[in-house]
Design a protein around this motif. Structure first.
Motif, short mmCIF file in Angstrom:
data_model
loop_
_atom_site.label_atom_id
_atom_site.label_comp_id
_atom_site.label_asym_id
_atom_site.label_seq_id
_atom_site.Cartn_x
_atom_site.Cartn_y
_atom_site.Cartn_z
N SER A 275 0.84 -1.20 0.00
CA SER A 275 0.00 0.00 0.00
C SER A 275 0.88 1.26 0.00
CB SER A 275 -0.94 -0.01 1.21
OG SER A 275 -0.18 -0.04 2.41
N PRO A 276 0.31 2.43 -0.32
CA PRO A 276 1.13 3.64 -0.53
C PRO A 276 2.03 4.04 0.64
CG PRO A 276 -1.07 3.98 -1.40
CD PRO A 276 -1.10 2.66 -0.69
N ALA A 277 1.63 3.78 1.87
CA ALA A 277 2.44 4.23 3.01
C ALA A 277 3.64 3.33 3.28
CB ALA A 277 1.58 4.31 4.26
N ALA A 278 3.73 2.19 2.61
CA ALA A 278 4.85 1.28 2.83
C ALA A 278 6.15 1.93 2.38
CB ALA A 278 4.63 -0.03 2.09
N PHE A 279 7.21 1.77 3.19
CA PHE A 279 8.47 2.46 2.89
C PHE A 279 9.69 1.54 3.07
CE2 PHE A 279 11.96 5.44 3.65
CZ PHE A 279 11.78 6.34 2.60
N GLN A 295 19.89 -16.29 7.44
CA GLN A 295 20.95 -16.65 6.50
C GLN A 295 21.06 -15.60 5.40
OE1 GLN A 295 18.95 -19.25 7.82
NE2 GLN A 295 20.73 -19.58 9.13
N ILE A 296 19.94 -15.02 5.04
CA ILE A 296 19.91 -13.99 4.01
C ILE A 296 18.99 -12.88 4.48
CG2 ILE A 296 19.17 -13.43 1.66
CD1 ILE A 296 19.95 -16.19 0.80
N ARG A 297 19.43 -11.65 4.32
CA ARG A 297 18.61 -10.46 4.56
C ARG A 297 18.55 -9.65 3.27
NH1 ARG A 297 17.39 -9.15 9.89
NH2 ARG A 297 18.61 -10.26 11.48
N SER A 298 17.41 -9.06 3.02
CA SER A 298 17.26 -8.22 1.83
C SER A 298 16.29 -7.09 2.13
CB SER A 298 16.74 -9.06 0.65
OG SER A 298 16.43 -8.22 -0.46
N SER A 299 16.61 -5.91 1.60
CA SER A 299 15.73 -4.75 1.76
C SER A 299 15.02 -4.40 0.46
CB SER A 299 16.53 -3.55 2.26
OG SER A 299 17.57 -3.22 1.35
N GLU A 300 15.11 -5.28 -0.54
CA GLU A 300 14.39 -5.05 -1.79
C GLU A 300 12.90 -5.25 -1.58
OE1 GLU A 300 15.80 -4.04 -4.62
OE2 GLU A 300 17.74 -3.96 -3.61
N GLN A 301 12.11 -4.63 -2.44
CA GLN A 301 10.66 -4.78 -2.31
C GLN A 301 10.23 -6.20 -2.64
OE1 GLN A 301 8.32 -1.70 -4.10
NE2 GLN A 301 6.44 -2.88 -4.07
N ASP A 302 10.83 -6.82 -3.65
CA ASP A 302 10.48 -8.17 -4.06
C ASP A 302 11.59 -9.13 -3.65
OD1 ASP A 302 8.18 -7.11 -5.30
OD2 ASP A 302 9.33 -6.70 -7.13
N PHE A 303 11.30 -10.43 -3.70
CA PHE A 303 12.29 -11.43 -3.29
C PHE A 303 12.40 -12.49 -4.37
CE2 PHE A 303 13.77 -15.25 -1.12
CZ PHE A 303 14.80 -14.75 -0.34
N ARG A 304 13.67 -12.78 -4.76
CA ARG A 304 13.95 -13.84 -5.73
C ARG A 304 15.15 -14.64 -5.22
NH1 ARG A 304 12.64 -9.21 -8.38
NH2 ARG A 304 10.88 -9.30 -9.86
N THR A 320 7.18 -1.82 6.78
CA THR A 320 6.85 -0.73 7.70
C THR A 320 6.73 0.58 6.94
OG1 THR A 320 9.19 -0.38 8.19
CG2 THR A 320 7.96 -1.83 9.67
N ASN A 321 6.09 1.54 7.60
CA ASN A 321 5.97 2.87 7.03
C ASN A 321 7.15 3.72 7.50
OD1 ASN A 321 5.08 2.94 9.73
ND2 ASN A 321 4.06 4.86 9.39
N SER A 322 7.23 4.94 6.97
CA SER A 322 8.24 5.89 7.47
C SER A 322 7.53 6.92 8.34
CB SER A 322 8.93 6.60 6.31
OG SER A 322 7.99 7.37 5.57
N SER A 323 8.27 7.58 9.22
CA SER A 323 7.69 8.61 10.07
C SER A 323 7.69 9.91 9.30
CB SER A 323 8.50 8.74 11.35
OG SER A 323 7.96 9.75 12.18
N THR A 324 6.50 10.44 9.04
CA THR A 324 6.39 11.65 8.22
C THR A 324 5.75 12.81 8.98
OG1 THR A 324 4.25 10.88 7.38
CG2 THR A 324 6.21 10.30 6.10
#
Length: 440
Positions: A275-279, A295-304, A320-324
């Motif tokens: 949703s739009p507020a996701a950051f 074992q693996i961490r990723s900050s990408e929106q999608d996972f492959r 999570t959202n960001s504080s705005t």
């Protein structure tokens, strides 16, 4: 919640009836209550009449009484009639009592709405830290006289008609990989403090009503200022890549809704529709169901990812959202977890194939699951190498240099390594030697 009934006829002067009672020559809303025969709310009593229709003739006595009264006043008697009628008094609130022989007493209450309308003063939306991820609190200030009624037989707290208001705001809904604006409209009780779901997009909250003002086209309304958005939602689209050419591979995809499963190397893709507020996005791949280690961490929106080792894995997405705003930081969290299971390896070799072009068993192919390496060679009876390949999804078509090979027995050597481990904890190895018979 009490059920509110609206009955509007085509003419500008309406009629509503409950049981044998009806009101004519006024715009009217009937309210169904359990503790009185009929309750009516009208816009103007100047020409309105209250009518009762029976199946036989009787003598009817009409009385009026006010809230909290201990006595009533006789205002009309109709003798030997089946239909009796009285004009309504032009007062904000009045009780009517109908009495006749061999008939239970009838109690009716009529409100004149013009004198009892609701007025909205102010509206404020509060997004308290402790619950703003799921709901907001609307503080609505308003003025209205309670729509209270009673009967002379009731000596406790008066009954009250519940006022309803219309709440309208924009949120988002997910469909086919995208979020779109959705206008939400709810009918809710009129109150000072109203809890509403946290929206997924910037919106305002519009209050309209009450239900009688809407029916009489006298609607009051008030709208909030635009509110901040904190809530987040994710909709995940998970898939396993199927090796279309690998028709001899078993358990290529045995996935369910929250479990991805199949033969290694298992190539998965999870598309994250947020949703739009996701950051912020954090993927954690672990063999620990509690996710104490990743074992693996990723900050990408999608996972492959491609899984090449047998076992059970756990994959978690936290969005999570960001504080705005100037408020202290509090991230709203949306979480989803998948289980990923890689099946045990398998290698089976046939002993005959028939490359005659009929589309059945035309190639020398193995049956397999979860192999991460593969090497196969075919030799003729003199020990000459006639074909070799290293993709278990492929095989020998029974030709040598493009020319059909002679019928008979050929010798093969196949070596492979599975995604799982043997009893000693070492990679599962397969070494097969044997004959394959070519029959045309």
């Amino acid at each position: 919640m009490k059920r509110i009934i609206f009955s509007i006829l085509a003419s500008c002067l309406w009629a509503v009836s409950f049981a044998q009672f009806s009101i004519t020559d006024a715009a009217v809303v009937g309210v169904e209550q359990d503790n009185i025969d009929s309750v009516f709310v009208i816009d103007d009593a100047a020409a309105a009449k209250l009518t009762y229709q029976d199946s036989i003739t009787r003598t009817f006595n009409w009385y009026i009484y006010t809230l909290g009264a201990e006595s009533e006043e006789l205002i009309k008697t109709d003798s030997d009639v089946a239909v009796t009628e009285i004009p309504l008094l032009t007062v904000p609130s009045m009780g009517y009592h109908l009495v006749a022989e061999n008939m239970p007493d009838k109690w009716i209450w009529v409100f004149q709405y013009d004198s009892l309308a609701v007025t909205f003063d102010s509206i404020a939306v509060h997004d308290a830290l402790e619950d703003r991820c799921t709901s907001y609190q609307i503080e609505l200030k308003w003025e209205a006289t309670p729509l209270q009624y009673d009967t002379l037989l009731h000596n406790k707290v008066p009954f009250e008609v519940e006022r309803m208001i219309r709440l309208t705001y924009d949120s988002m809904y997910y469909a086919d990989g995208n979020y779109a604006v959705k206008t939400v409209t709810d009918s809710i009780p009129l109150a000072v403090d109203i809890t509403v779901p946290a929206p997924l997009d910037v919106t305002t909250y519009l209050i309209e009503g009450d239900q009688f003002a809407i029916a009489f086209d006298q609607m009051q309304s008030i709208e909030s200022e635009p509110v901040e958005v904190y809530a987040v939602e994710t909709n995940l689209e998970a898939s396993v890549r199927i090796r279309e050419e690998a028709t001899n591979e078993g358990d290529r995809d045995t996935s369910t809704d929250k479990k991805l499963s199949g033969s290694a190397p298992l190539n998965i893709e999870i598309l994250n529709h947020a949703s739009p507020a996701a950051f912020f996005y954090e993927w954690c791949l672990s063999t620990d169901k509690e996710f104490n280690t990743c074992q693996i961490r990723s900050s990408e929106q999608d996972f492959r990812y491609t899984f090449e080792t047998h076992g059970t894995y756990y994959l978690r997405l936290q969005t999570t959202n960001s504080s705005t705003s100037d408020l202290p930081t509090q991230n709203c969290l949306s979480e989803a977890v998948y289980t990923v299971e890689i099946v045990n390896s398998l290698l089976e070799v046939p002993n005959v194939f028939t490359p005659n072009g009929d589309g059945r068993n035309d190639e020398f192919r193995v049956s397999y699951k979860s192999l991460i390496s593969f090497d196969a060679k075919v030799f003729n009876v003199w020990g000459r190498l006639v074909y070799a390949w290293n993709d278990p999804a492929k095989g020998w078509d029974g030709t040598i240099g493009g020319v059909p090979a002679a019928e008979g027995a050929y010798f093969y050597v196949i070596e492979a390594v599975g995604a799982d481990k043997d009893e000693d904890g070492k990679p599962m190895k397969y070494v097969y030697r044997g004959d394959i018979n070519l029959i045309r």
